[in-house]
Scaffold this motif. Structure first.
Motif, PDB file in Angstrom:
ATOM      1  N   GLU A  47      54.991  74.783  41.298  1.00 33.90           N
ATOM      2  CA  GLU A  47      55.503  75.211  42.601  1.00 33.90           C
ATOM      3  C   GLU A  47      56.349  74.110  43.241  1.00 33.90           C
ATOM      4  O   GLU A  47      57.408  74.396  43.847  1.00 33.90           O
ATOM      5  N   ILE A  48      55.898  72.875  43.142  1.00 34.26           N
ATOM      6  CA  ILE A  48      56.662  71.755  43.700  1.00 34.26           C
ATOM      7  C   ILE A  48      58.012  71.644  43.005  1.00 34.26           C
ATOM      8  O   ILE A  48      59.051  71.411  43.656  1.00 34.26           O
ATOM      9  N   GLU A  49      58.011  71.811  41.674  1.00 32.82           N
ATOM     10  CA  GLU A  49      59.268  71.744  40.930  1.00 32.82           C
ATOM     11  C   GLU A  49      60.219  72.866  41.351  1.00 32.82           C
ATOM     12  O   GLU A  49      61.442  72.659  41.482  1.00 32.82           O
ATOM     13  N   GLN A  50      59.661  74.050  41.613  1.00 35.88           N
ATOM     14  CA  GLN A  50      60.491  75.159  42.069  1.00 35.88           C
ATOM     15  C   GLN A  50      61.088  74.878  43.446  1.00 35.88           C
ATOM     16  O   GLN A  50      62.265  75.198  43.710  1.00 35.88           O
ATOM     17  N   VAL A  51      60.296  74.287  44.349  1.00 38.16           N
ATOM     18  CA  VAL A  51      60.790  73.924  45.677  1.00 38.16           C
ATOM     19  C   VAL A  51      61.910  72.890  45.565  1.00 38.16           C
ATOM     20  O   VAL A  51      62.944  72.982  46.266  1.00 38.16           O
ATOM     21  N   ARG A  52      61.743  71.920  44.710  1.00 36.03           N
ATOM     22  CA  ARG A  52      62.768  70.889  44.529  1.00 36.03           C
ATOM     23  C   ARG A  52      64.068  71.487  43.999  1.00 36.03           C
ATOM     24  O   ARG A  52      65.165  71.097  44.422  1.00 36.03           O
ATOM     25  N   LYS A  53      63.934  72.412  43.030  1.00 38.90           N
ATOM     26  CA  LYS A  53      65.136  73.055  42.503  1.00 38.90           C
ATOM     27  C   LYS A  53      65.834  73.877  43.588  1.00 38.90           C
ATOM     28  O   LYS A  53      67.080  73.896  43.680  1.00 38.90           O
ATOM     29  N   ARG A  54      65.041  74.561  44.429  1.00 35.97           N
ATOM     30  CA  ARG A  54      65.627  75.339  45.527  1.00 35.97           C
ATOM     31  C   ARG A  54      66.320  74.410  46.527  1.00 35.97           C
ATOM     32  O   ARG A  54      67.424  74.704  47.018  1.00 35.97           O
ATOM     33  N   THR A 111      73.526  71.666  47.280  1.00 37.19           N
ATOM     34  CA  THR A 111      74.799  71.875  46.578  1.00 37.19           C
ATOM     35  C   THR A 111      75.668  72.865  47.338  1.00 37.19           C
ATOM     36  O   THR A 111      76.890  72.679  47.485  1.00 37.19           O
ATOM     37  N   LEU A 112      75.014  73.929  47.864  1.00 37.15           N
ATOM     38  CA  LEU A 112      75.762  74.921  48.629  1.00 37.15           C
ATOM     39  C   LEU A 112      76.319  74.325  49.920  1.00 37.15           C
ATOM     40  O   LEU A 112      77.448  74.634  50.328  1.00 37.15           O
ATOM     41  N   MET A 113      75.532  73.457  50.559  1.00 36.91           N
ATOM     42  CA  MET A 113      76.005  72.828  51.792  1.00 36.91           C
ATOM     43  C   MET A 113      77.192  71.926  51.516  1.00 36.91           C
ATOM     44  O   MET A 113      78.146  71.848  52.308  1.00 36.91           O
ATOM     45  N   ALA A 156      61.202  71.422  52.888  1.00 42.32           N
ATOM     46  CA  ALA A 156      60.632  70.078  53.003  1.00 42.32           C
ATOM     47  C   ALA A 156      59.184  70.152  53.473  1.00 42.32           C
ATOM     48  O   ALA A 156      58.310  69.427  52.973  1.00 42.32           O
ATOM     49  N   ARG A 157      58.935  71.046  54.476  1.00 44.29           N
ATOM     50  CA  ARG A 157      57.557  71.196  54.945  1.00 44.29           C
ATOM     51  C   ARG A 157      56.667  71.765  53.843  1.00 44.29           C
ATOM     52  O   ARG A 157      55.550  71.302  53.633  1.00 44.29           O
ATOM     53  N   ARG A 158      57.218  72.766  53.122  1.00 44.13           N
ATOM     54  CA  ARG A 158      56.450  73.382  52.025  1.00 44.13           C
ATOM     55  C   ARG A 158      56.153  72.374  50.938  1.00 44.13           C
ATOM     56  O   ARG A 158      55.045  72.313  50.412  1.00 44.13           O
TER      57      ARG A 158
END
Length: 244
Positions: free
Chosen positions: A71-78, A84-86, A106-108
């Motif tokens: 889950e942490i890895e998924q949050v980091r990828k998101r 990148t979009l910003m 970041a909170r998650r």
């Protein structure tokens, strides 16, 4: 039945040999190592059950840790995707939404990392429990193996003693008339003891005193008569010490 007094006295040696064989069999059934092995087997099973329980608990917490890491890895990828979009720019509304999502991510991530830290601490403790349980199993296995080894050594000694006594018995039987041996064996199978010395007024097989009438019958019997105890049925062998 009649038998030479000297031949009857050989029954006492035969009875002593059979008594030793009985002691060997009793010893084989009542070796302290047998009870020790039973206790060691139960202890080993309990230790193995404890190990399985510890491994199960560790497996559960390990899965929790891997789930949190995923889950942490998924949050980091998101988060990396949003940044990148910003960097690519866009409308103020899109950039505002991306900034808000980054704050939420970041909170998650912080919450997940705190949970992972707690889980990893529990995982480390459970891993130590598994290693301790493995050591307990190894010690229990060693204790069982030691008891089994001592049992096997004791059995080997008993087997040697039994073989020697059986060989001695075979030689003894050859020197006693077959009908007398048959009577002796039949009594021994039925009563446990086939013959014993007459000791004063007491049967050496059952240790019970003979009454006057029984003693009188023994006293009146010919020297080559085979007399038996009226209480236990064993052949009473008259020896010099019998006084008969």
């Amino acid at each position: 039945m009649k038998a030479d007094p000297a031949v009857q006295r050989r029954l006492l040696d035969l009875a002593e040999c059979d008594a030793e064989l009985n002691r060997v069999n009793h010893r084989r059934r009542s070796l302290p190592e047998l009870a020790e092995i039973g206790a060691a087997e139960r202890e080993l099973q309990a230790k193995r059950d404890a190990l399985v329980a510890a491994q199960t608990a560790f497996g559960d917490i390990d899965r929790d840790a891997r789930r949190l890491e995923t889950e942490i890895e998924q949050v980091r990828k998101r988060e990396q995707r949003d940044r990148t979009l910003m960097d690519q720019g866009g409308s103020s509304k899109q950039l505002e939404d991306l900034q808000h999502e980054l704050q939420t991510l970041a909170r998650r991530q912080g919450i997940l990392e705190d949970e992972l830290l707690e889980v990893m601490e529990r995982r480390e403790a459970l891993e130590a429990d598994v290693e301790h349980a493995r050591g307990e199993v190894a010690a229990a296995e060693a204790a069982l193996a030691d008891a089994q080894h001592r049992r096997d050594e004791a059995f080997a000694d008993l087997d040697t003693n039994e073989a020697r006594r059986l060989a001695e018995r075979e030689l003894m039987v050859k020197g006693i008339p077959e009908n007398l041996v048959s009577l002796y064996d039949r009594i021994r199978e039925q009563r446990g003891v086939g013959a014993g010395p007459l000791q004063g007024n007491r049967c050496g097989a059952c240790r019970i005193e003979l009454d006057r009438s029984a003693l009188a019958e023994v006293r009146d019997a010919a020297a080559d008569d085979v007399v038996r105890c009226e209480e236990c049925g064993a052949i009473m062998v008259r020896v010099k010490e019998s006084g008969q």
